[in-house]
Motif scaffolding. Sequence first.
Motif, PDB file in Angstrom:
ATOM      1  N   PHE A 223       0.797  -1.175   0.255  1.00  0.00           N
ATOM      2  CA  PHE A 223       0.028   0.074  -0.281  1.00  0.00           C
ATOM      3  C   PHE A 223       0.861   1.218  -0.109  1.00  0.00           C
ATOM      4  CE2 PHE A 223      -3.065  -2.933   2.340  1.00  0.00           C
ATOM      5  CZ  PHE A 223      -4.208  -2.828   1.517  1.00  0.00           C
ATOM      6  N   LYS A 224       0.390   2.383  -0.468  1.00  0.00           N
ATOM      7  CA  LYS A 224       1.040   3.647  -0.403  1.00  0.00           C
ATOM      8  C   LYS A 224      -0.132   4.614   0.027  1.00  0.00           C
ATOM      9  CE  LYS A 224       3.738   7.180  -2.448  1.00  0.00           C
ATOM     10  NZ  LYS A 224       4.564   7.350  -1.465  1.00  0.00           N
ATOM     11  N   CYS A 225      -0.162   5.383   1.095  1.00  0.00           N
ATOM     12  CA  CYS A 225      -0.838   6.403   1.400  1.00  0.00           C
ATOM     13  C   CYS A 225      -0.931   7.700   0.717  1.00  0.00           C
ATOM     14  CB  CYS A 225      -0.788   6.838   3.079  1.00  0.00           C
ATOM     15  SG  CYS A 225      -1.938   7.803   3.814  1.00  0.00           S
ATOM     16  N   VAL A 226      -1.973   8.056  -0.151  1.00  0.00           N
ATOM     17  CA  VAL A 226      -1.775   8.912  -1.229  1.00  0.00           C
ATOM     18  C   VAL A 226      -2.753  10.137  -0.947  1.00  0.00           C
ATOM     19  CG1 VAL A 226      -1.328   7.379  -2.944  1.00  0.00           C
ATOM     20  CG2 VAL A 226      -3.751   7.843  -2.435  1.00  0.00           C
ATOM     21  N   ALA A 227      -3.579  10.010   0.067  1.00  0.00           N
ATOM     22  CA  ALA A 227      -4.531  11.040   0.581  1.00  0.00           C
ATOM     23  C   ALA A 227      -4.669  11.076   2.169  1.00  0.00           C
ATOM     24  CB  ALA A 227      -5.724  11.134  -0.292  1.00  0.00           C
ATOM     25  N   GLY A 228      -5.204  12.288   2.519  1.00  0.00           N
ATOM     26  CA  GLY A 228      -5.296  12.157   3.854  1.00  0.00           C
ATOM     27  C   GLY A 228      -4.254  12.580   4.838  1.00  0.00           C
ATOM     28  N   ILE A 229      -4.182  12.566   5.954  1.00  0.00           N
ATOM     29  CA  ILE A 229      -3.019  12.817   6.744  1.00  0.00           C
ATOM     30  C   ILE A 229      -2.036  11.490   6.812  1.00  0.00           C
ATOM     31  CG2 ILE A 229      -2.016  13.641   9.193  1.00  0.00           C
ATOM     32  CD1 ILE A 229      -3.585  15.745   7.741  1.00  0.00           C
ATOM     33  N   CYS A 230      -1.014  11.353   6.021  1.00  0.00           N
ATOM     34  CA  CYS A 230      -0.164  10.289   5.759  1.00  0.00           C
ATOM     35  C   CYS A 230       0.994  10.232   6.889  1.00  0.00           C
ATOM     36  CB  CYS A 230       0.231  10.232   4.211  1.00  0.00           C
ATOM     37  SG  CYS A 230      -1.077   9.966   3.151  1.00  0.00           S
ATOM     38  N   ASP A 231       1.395  11.462   7.149  1.00  0.00           N
ATOM     39  CA  ASP A 231       2.458  11.730   8.029  1.00  0.00           C
ATOM     40  C   ASP A 231       2.312  13.032   8.591  1.00  0.00           C
ATOM     41  OD1 ASP A 231       3.816  13.984   6.377  1.00  0.00           O
ATOM     42  OD2 ASP A 231       4.205  12.391   4.904  1.00  0.00           O
ATOM     43  N   ASN A 232       2.993  13.054   9.686  1.00  0.00           N
ATOM     44  CA  ASN A 232       2.980  14.418  10.544  1.00  0.00           C
ATOM     45  C   ASN A 232       3.227  15.735   9.605  1.00  0.00           C
ATOM     46  OD1 ASN A 232       2.242  13.393  12.938  1.00  0.00           O
ATOM     47  ND2 ASN A 232       4.304  12.760  13.092  1.00  0.00           N
ATOM     48  N   GLY A 233       3.828  16.082   8.554  1.00  0.00           N
ATOM     49  CA  GLY A 233       4.200  16.920   7.720  1.00  0.00           C
ATOM     50  C   GLY A 233       3.002  17.345   7.204  1.00  0.00           C
ATOM     51  N   ASP A 234       2.103  16.550   6.807  1.00  0.00           N
ATOM     52  CA  ASP A 234       0.765  17.009   6.351  1.00  0.00           C
ATOM     53  C   ASP A 234      -0.199  17.526   7.032  1.00  0.00           C
ATOM     54  OD1 ASP A 234       1.565  15.672   3.839  1.00  0.00           O
ATOM     55  OD2 ASP A 234       0.691  13.607   4.352  1.00  0.00           O
ATOM     56  N   GLU A 235       0.027  17.841   8.324  1.00  0.00           N
ATOM     57  CA  GLU A 235      -0.720  18.505   9.117  1.00  0.00           C
ATOM     58  C   GLU A 235      -0.725  20.045   9.428  1.00  0.00           C
ATOM     59  OE1 GLU A 235      -1.562  16.665  12.971  1.00  0.00           O
ATOM     60  OE2 GLU A 235      -0.210  14.998  12.301  1.00  0.00           O
ATOM     61  N   ALA A 236       0.179  20.513   8.071  1.00  0.00           N
ATOM     62  CA  ALA A 236       0.232  22.023   8.250  1.00  0.00           C
ATOM     63  C   ALA A 236      -1.181  22.758   8.282  1.00  0.00           C
ATOM     64  CB  ALA A 236       0.923  22.410   6.871  1.00  0.00           C
ATOM     65  N   PRO A 237      -1.066  23.924   8.719  1.00  0.00           N
ATOM     66  CA  PRO A 237      -2.433  24.689   9.062  1.00  0.00           C
ATOM     67  C   PRO A 237      -2.781  25.264   7.832  1.00  0.00           C
ATOM     68  CG  PRO A 237      -0.881  25.906  10.255  1.00  0.00           C
ATOM     69  CD  PRO A 237      -0.214  24.553   9.700  1.00  0.00           C
ATOM     70  N   GLY A 238      -4.172  25.702   7.593  1.00  0.00           N
ATOM     71  CA  GLY A 238      -4.494  26.754   6.393  1.00  0.00           C
ATOM     72  C   GLY A 238      -5.436  25.884   5.809  1.00  0.00           C
ATOM     73  N   LYS A 239      -6.348  26.619   4.857  1.00  0.00           N
ATOM     74  CA  LYS A 239      -7.012  26.146   3.850  1.00  0.00           C
ATOM     75  C   LYS A 239      -6.728  26.076   2.602  1.00  0.00           C
ATOM     76  CE  LYS A 239     -11.609  27.208   6.302  1.00  0.00           C
ATOM     77  NZ  LYS A 239     -12.978  27.902   6.027  1.00  0.00           N
ATOM     78  N   LYS A 240      -6.100  25.049   2.188  1.00  0.00           N
ATOM     79  CA  LYS A 240      -5.261  24.903   0.894  1.00  0.00           C
ATOM     80  C   LYS A 240      -6.253  24.076  -0.021  1.00  0.00           C
ATOM     81  CE  LYS A 240      -0.674  25.678   2.741  1.00  0.00           C
ATOM     82  NZ  LYS A 240       0.725  25.074   3.132  1.00  0.00           N
ATOM     83  N   ARG A 241      -6.892  24.508  -0.755  1.00  0.00           N
ATOM     84  CA  ARG A 241      -7.873  23.673  -1.513  1.00  0.00           C
ATOM     85  C   ARG A 241      -7.032  22.985  -2.737  1.00  0.00           C
ATOM     86  NH1 ARG A 241     -13.529  27.368  -1.409  1.00  0.00           N
ATOM     87  NH2 ARG A 241     -13.450  27.234   0.708  1.00  0.00           N
ATOM     88  N   PHE A 242      -6.170  21.846  -2.408  1.00  0.00           N
ATOM     89  CA  PHE A 242      -5.400  21.139  -3.223  1.00  0.00           C
ATOM     90  C   PHE A 242      -5.655  19.696  -2.813  1.00  0.00           C
ATOM     91  CE2 PHE A 242      -3.597  25.344  -3.773  1.00  0.00           C
ATOM     92  CZ  PHE A 242      -3.507  25.550  -5.144  1.00  0.00           C
ATOM     93  N   GLY A 248      -0.107  13.987   0.238  1.00  0.00           N
ATOM     94  CA  GLY A 248      -1.383  13.867   1.091  1.00  0.00           C
ATOM     95  C   GLY A 248      -2.118  15.380   0.786  1.00  0.00           C
ATOM     96  N   VAL A 249      -3.157  15.307   1.457  1.00  0.00           N
ATOM     97  CA  VAL A 249      -4.080  16.287   1.288  1.00  0.00           C
ATOM     98  C   VAL A 249      -3.980  17.435   2.497  1.00  0.00           C
ATOM     99  CG1 VAL A 249      -5.999  15.499   2.668  1.00  0.00           C
ATOM    100  CG2 VAL A 249      -6.654  17.038   0.916  1.00  0.00           C
ATOM    101  N   LYS A 250      -4.055  18.505   1.908  1.00  0.00           N
ATOM    102  CA  LYS A 250      -3.943  19.768   2.658  1.00  0.00           C
ATOM    103  C   LYS A 250      -5.222  20.388   3.195  1.00  0.00           C
ATOM    104  CE  LYS A 250       0.470  19.395   2.431  1.00  0.00           C
ATOM    105  NZ  LYS A 250       1.500  18.921   3.481  1.00  0.00           N
ATOM    106  N   TYR A 251      -6.124  19.671   3.269  1.00  0.00           N
ATOM    107  CA  TYR A 251      -7.574  20.503   3.681  1.00  0.00           C
ATOM    108  C   TYR A 251      -8.088  19.574   4.803  1.00  0.00           C
ATOM    109  CZ  TYR A 251     -11.864  23.019   2.976  1.00  0.00           C
ATOM    110  OH  TYR A 251     -12.976  24.073   3.069  1.00  0.00           O
ATOM    111  N   ARG A 252      -7.941  19.889   5.804  1.00  0.00           N
ATOM    112  CA  ARG A 252      -8.425  19.394   7.167  1.00  0.00           C
ATOM    113  C   ARG A 252      -9.038  18.150   6.855  1.00  0.00           C
ATOM    114  NH1 ARG A 252     -12.261  23.824   9.673  1.00  0.00           N
ATOM    115  NH2 ARG A 252     -12.692  24.549   7.682  1.00  0.00           N
ATOM    116  N   LEU A 253      -8.344  16.955   6.514  1.00  0.00           N
ATOM    117  CA  LEU A 253      -8.786  15.527   6.231  1.00  0.00           C
ATOM    118  C   LEU A 253      -7.770  14.395   7.012  1.00  0.00           C
ATOM    119  CD1 LEU A 253     -10.500  13.787   4.391  1.00  0.00           C
ATOM    120  CD2 LEU A 253      -8.742  13.615   2.762  1.00  0.00           C
ATOM    121  N   SER A 254      -8.232  13.723   7.670  1.00  0.00           N
ATOM    122  CA  SER A 254      -7.247  12.940   8.362  1.00  0.00           C
ATOM    123  C   SER A 254      -7.645  11.611   7.935  1.00  0.00           C
ATOM    124  CB  SER A 254      -7.470  13.062   9.987  1.00  0.00           C
ATOM    125  OG  SER A 254      -8.729  12.524  10.381  1.00  0.00           O
TER     126      SER A 254
END
Length: 295
Positions: A223-242, A248-254
């Motif tokens: 498996f490869k985690c491709v979306a959601g909070i895959c590692d701690n670096g993905d928890e950057a704050p801010g509404k980035k609609r990307f 990983g995703v940057k829009y409040r998604l765990s």
Amino acid sequence: MRHPIPTTSWKRITLPVPGRKQPYFWRWFAVAYIAYYWGFYQGRFDVYTFGVYSGKSMKELKDAFETYGIEVPRQWGLDSFSGLPDEDPTLHGAVKFPAGALSMERLMPAFGGKRGMTPEQQVNLLMNKYKFDHDLVGFVAGYYNESLTPGLIQERAMKPAAFIDIDCDLYISTIQALDWAFANGIATVGTLIGYDDFCLSDLETDGESRAHFEVAKKFKVEFKCVAGICDNGDEAPGKKRFYDIGKGVKYRLSNPIFLVLSVGRVADPGMPKYTQACLKESKESIESLRNALNG
């Protein structure tokens, strides 16, 4: 066999805004991935929802495909339509829902139905409520230990999965769903698997997370985690609609979404360690559920 999609040069893609206050629920990111690589997925795969409940998640997926302007794959909704089964009795210390909890039957009056409706009647109400196309949506009723048979795939002309939506809550239901999917070729190279409750249990010892790790080991799934909070670096704050497929995703998604890179070669759950967000959700969820069940 490795995944034919490149795994080192994924690009960040912008999600469309569908015009609601919370535009992007976690399932949208699975559709974003499929849309981006539509040349690979088109016409070759179906979408599977394990745990239908109100049917809202299936409607959400349909809306996402339509918003992206791509063909809506055939959807399968698999549910007991009688509530949760008994949890695996060997899970000592796990916080367990009572059997029959989260039954869709109790929602029927709000859908124009009534209590005591059969699974078939419940399905018909869902079809009408969400205006599902009978050619594009099918349901399989019954507890998974009985309904998920090898012959089901041929009987219903099911295709391999582009996306498997796991909303089973329990370990027992999740492992039965995943075991059937991998044993029968429904989950294959290129399949995305997303978990609604991955972080909402005692991690790796209970719930959907335990089933994920077990199926990776049993079928040697990479498996490869491709979306959601895959590692701690993905928890950057801010509404980035990307949707950043690589990081990983940057829009409040765990909720993690995993891509199947290979089967039968090497066991890799795709998440070497749990993120701080996931650990926090797990602790809070266990405490909240215990209080609810004891109250």
